[in-house]
Enzyme design. Structure first.
Site, short mmCIF file in Angstrom:
data_model
loop_
_atom_site.label_atom_id
_atom_site.label_comp_id
_atom_site.label_asym_id
_atom_site.label_seq_id
_atom_site.Cartn_x
_atom_site.Cartn_y
_atom_site.Cartn_z
N TYR A 15 1.40 -2.26 -7.95
CA TYR A 15 -0.19 -1.94 -7.77
C TYR A 15 -0.72 -0.84 -8.08
O TYR A 15 -2.35 -0.78 -7.93
CB TYR A 15 0.01 -1.39 -5.75
CG TYR A 15 -0.55 -3.29 -5.11
CD1 TYR A 15 -1.67 -4.06 -5.16
CD2 TYR A 15 1.08 -3.70 -4.68
CE1 TYR A 15 -1.51 -5.51 -4.47
CE2 TYR A 15 0.89 -5.39 -4.23
CZ TYR A 15 -0.97 -5.39 -3.98
OH TYR A 15 -1.05 -7.12 -3.45
N HIS A 44 2.30 -2.17 1.48
CA HIS A 44 2.99 -3.11 0.53
C HIS A 44 4.38 -2.57 0.25
O HIS A 44 4.93 -3.35 -0.38
CB HIS A 44 2.17 -2.87 -0.66
CG HIS A 44 1.05 -3.60 -0.96
ND1 HIS A 44 0.68 -4.96 -0.74
CD2 HIS A 44 -0.02 -3.48 -0.90
CE1 HIS A 44 -0.92 -5.35 -0.54
NE2 HIS A 44 -1.55 -4.53 -0.90
#
Length: 756
Positions: free
Chosen positions: A273, A428
């Site tokens: 990410y 996440h």
């Protein structure tokens, strides 16, 4: 400068900057600039890598023009036609704008203008996307995140044709498309825009970039500092269970730059990410630098944005693929479009580090702007120097005090050990404190599973996260770390996990032949402290470096501990008599165990368990010290997986029951190779004769490894004082060891030694 003071200074600068009227700015001026365009035009045909990138873009856009413009009514998830068509549109639009500026061919401006007016005609009556899965539904796409992607690219296209359009045409686009679009992403969806998350970074960049092009200072202010009164209640969560609003947390671009990045440039959500977020971070920063240089955005937080590019490159294996920490799709790499842009911007605005030219030469692409031109010219002129990856310890947390990730490397890329002792990683994150993964020359030896998602593949849940991401990929047993009583760290609860992080005990990579890192975790299981120490050692009698893994647990109760090793390859041998069940059944009902089949189990034939496998044409042996009653288990993924969303990966598990304080001591040994053409196996046998825990108490733990030539390797760890200046003394049998520092390593009494 502390966080509050730094934010105050930048707000003052921003106030001065925003007082200027951006409508008087030249166009293009966002990413392309007038001076940059002139420089590039003058150099066309003379800079091979840039010329190739320009030709590729021209071919791509010409093909799109020949197809005609299609802006279908949105209906699909990721991977479906409408989703992919709108996505292709914004990529093509941005490139067409660049081609218009660099080639001065009006057909590209016509194409951009026609597409924008087609979107303008549909947007004012466009309802929310019909798919309702997202916590922040978009209009063009199923989630606001992708709508923000569209606006980031459309802003660049609009800037490129701004002066080509008539004044009334610009007014029409801004009143009917761009301003409503920016308002929808921000004040219309504060739960998306006003948080600290990669989603919001895209939203901030989208609103800020179109604000810069339009000269709309209100939008730029909103992008930089968020919405002051968003009406959101603290504690609200998104689809992944992550917090949308945290009491006292900032919002806007600078908050997203301040909080997720550590001073080392590590992004708390992990490299996958970080890669995704680097594009909006850097492209908006480039726009701010060009339009409002007085903000000094590239200097913010000690230049963390530019520093983060080097950090991200370091978080990749020998093939350039990012280590799949937290939610991460394997295979994502430095060759992604985001990293092409990131490397170019970091080189051009960050002091022209010649090592970045080496990376760009490997990427074989550059961005079509002044930064990309600068990189291509540097490569042409032979300025590149090798980008060598070395061992590194990267802190996590905005102040660098929330754990981290250490990478021990030998021989640049021959062997790389990744040790994760970081914070939760926002929504996440995975429940995998003190987990490891191991790579040899870019191939996985011990793997991290990554995410359970098939990005942009419509057949797999619309390309979105699958249920198994929560039920398997995030759970502790899916990682190479200890589970206690078949329960995940923090009971798999984000509310608990997000409050804690592991702590570094010490890190030492001064001697390439003996590199050591150690960290502790005290909150994953109440009443239990875990400490894992990893040493990468290159020693005589060993063909390759080996990893010594000492996992110590101290608990106020007796527990079942399981330490899995998710190996990649084919089993060769296990020194145990294995029993195989007649039928495969799920091991248990929750915390990831519901997805595991038990394929075989047994007890080791000695006080060492030996597990050998072959992967990628190389041999590996795991030797671990065992206790009476330990059980060795071979498990395979795939239970309770009706849609075949999970890979059928396998692990070797050491299970220890009724244990309170205990130590798992293991050596992971790469050795030899196999050539399928000559059918010759070289050095297929382990060189480890035995590994043993020879001492363990509150103060010290000592592990002895004996190789097949009789040489003994001793690693002693201080369990209490890990400062570099502390002196220690410990007698093991007839030998007295004295050293200074948190650990001591020696090869045979009287032989070479490496005290620390």
């Amino acid at each position: 400068m502390d966080m509050l003071r730094r934010a105050t200074v930048f707000m003052m600068l921003a106030g001065l900057a925003l007082a200027t009227d951006a409508r008087s700015a030249a166009h293009p001026g966002l990413i392309l600039t007038r001076s940059g365009v002139e420089q590039i035009r003058a150099g066309l045909g003379q800079v091979p890598l840039f010329d190739a990138a320009l030709a590729s873009a021209r071919d791509e856009v010409d093909a799109e023009i020949s197809l005609g413009i299609d802006t279908p009514l949105p209906k699909d998830f990721s991977g479906g036609y409408t989703h992919e068509r709108h996505k292709r549109n914004f990529f093509a639009m941005q490139k067409a704008g660049v081609l218009f500026q660099l080639l001065e061919d009006e057909k590209y401006a016509v194409y951009v203008g026609d597409m924008l007016f087609q979107y303008e005609a549909m947007y004012k009556d466009l309802p929310l996307h019909p798919q309702t899965r997202s916590y922040a539904r978009g209009k063009l796409f199923w989630q606001c995140l992708n709508d923000a992607n569209w606006l980031v690219y459309a802003s660049q296209a609009y800037d490129a044709i701004y002066d080509w359009l008539a004044e009334d045409e610009r007014a029409r686009l801004e009143e009917n498309l761009f301003r409503p679009f920016a308002d929808f992403l921000s004040v219309g969806n504060p739960q998306f825009f006003n948080r600290v998350h990669n989603h919001s970074t895209w939203g901030n960049a989208a609103v800020g970039m179109i604000g810069l092009v339009m000269g709309d200072d209100e939008l730029v202010q909103r992008a930089l500092y968020g919405i002051e009164d968003d009406g959101l209640a603290a504690g609200v969560k998104d689809d992944d269970g992550g917090y949308i609003k945290v009491e006292g947390q900032g919002a806007g671009f600078f908050a997203n730059l301040e909080e997720p990045f550590s001073p080392d440039g590590y992004y708390t959500e992990g490299p996958y990410y970080q890669r995704y977020a680097m594009y909006p971070f850097l492209i908006f920063a480039q726009g701010l630098h060009n339009v409002k240089p007085e903000l000094g955005v590239f200097d913010y937080k000690d230049g963390v944005l530019l520093k983060a590019v080097n950090t991200l490159l370091t978080l990749s294996d020998a093939d350039g693929e990012f280590f799949p920490l937290n939610d991460a799709q394997k295979g994502m790499s430095i060759y992604s479009r985001e990293l092409v842009t990131a490397v170019d911007i970091a080189y051009h605005f960050g002091g022209r580090d010649p090592r970045l030219l080496d990376v760009a030469a490997q990427q074989q692409r550059v961005s079509l702007d002044e930064a990309g031109f600068s990189v291509a010219r540097g490569i042409r002129d032979g300025l590149a120097q090798p980008f060598e990856k070395t061992s590194v310890n990267l802190a996590d947390g905005s102040d660098g005090r929330e754990g981290g990730v250490a990478i021990l490397r030998y021989g640049n890329e021959d062997l790389a050990l990744v040790f994760k002792y970081a914070a939760q990683g926002l929504s996440h994150g995975h429940y995998d404190k003190l987990s490891i993964s191991l790579y040899e020359q870019g191939s996985e030896v011990l793997q991290d599973y990554g995410l359970a998602r098939f990005v942009n593949i419509e057949q797999k849940g619309g390309g979105n996260y699958l249920p198994e991401n929560a039920s398997w990929a995030k759970q502790t047993i899916a990682h190479n770390t200890v589970t206690q009583n078949m329960t995940s760290h923090f009971s798999g609860l984000y509310d608990i996990g997000s409050q804690h992080h592991s702590e570094l005990a010490f890190y030492d990579d001064a001697n390439e032949n003996v590199q050591v890192v150690s960290a502790t975790e005290s909150n994953a299981y109440p009443g239990t402290e875990m400490r894992r120490t990893l040493a990468m050692i290159k020693a005589p009698n060993f063909e390759k470096p080996f990893v010594l893994d000492v996992f110590r647990l101290s608990s106020d109760s007796t527990n079942r501990y399981e330490l899995p090793f998710w190996y990649m390859g084919q089993v060769l041998q296990v020194n145990a008599s294995l029993a195989h069940p007649q039928a495969l059944q799920p091991i248990a009902g929750e915390y990831g165990y519901q997805h595991l089949f038990l394929e075989a189990s047994g007890t080791p034939s000695s006080d060492n368990a030996r597990f050998q496998w072959m992967g990628g044409g190389k041999f590996y042996t795991l030797t671990t010290a065992t206790l009476p009653g330990d059980e060795l288990r071979l498990v395979r993924l795939g239970a309770n997986d009706p849609d075949f969303n999970l890979r059928r990966d396998a692990a070797f598990v050491v299970r220890r029951d009724d244990a309170g304080d205990t130590v798992f001591a293991s050596v992971i040994e790469p050795h030899g190779s196999y050539d399928p053409v000559t059918e010759v196996a070289a050095n297929s046998s382990s060189n480890v004769a035995k590994i043993a825990v020879v001492h363990d108490d509150e103060r010290y733990t000592a592990v002895a490894l004996t190789d097949r030539q009789g040489r003994e390797h001793v690693l002693i760890l201080s369990n209490q004082d890990t400062t570099a200046a502390q002196a220690h003394r410990l007698r093991l049998g007839e030998t007295q060891y004295e050293w200074t520092g948190p650990y001591y390593y020696a090869e045979s009494p009287g032989g070479s030694s490496s005290p620390r």
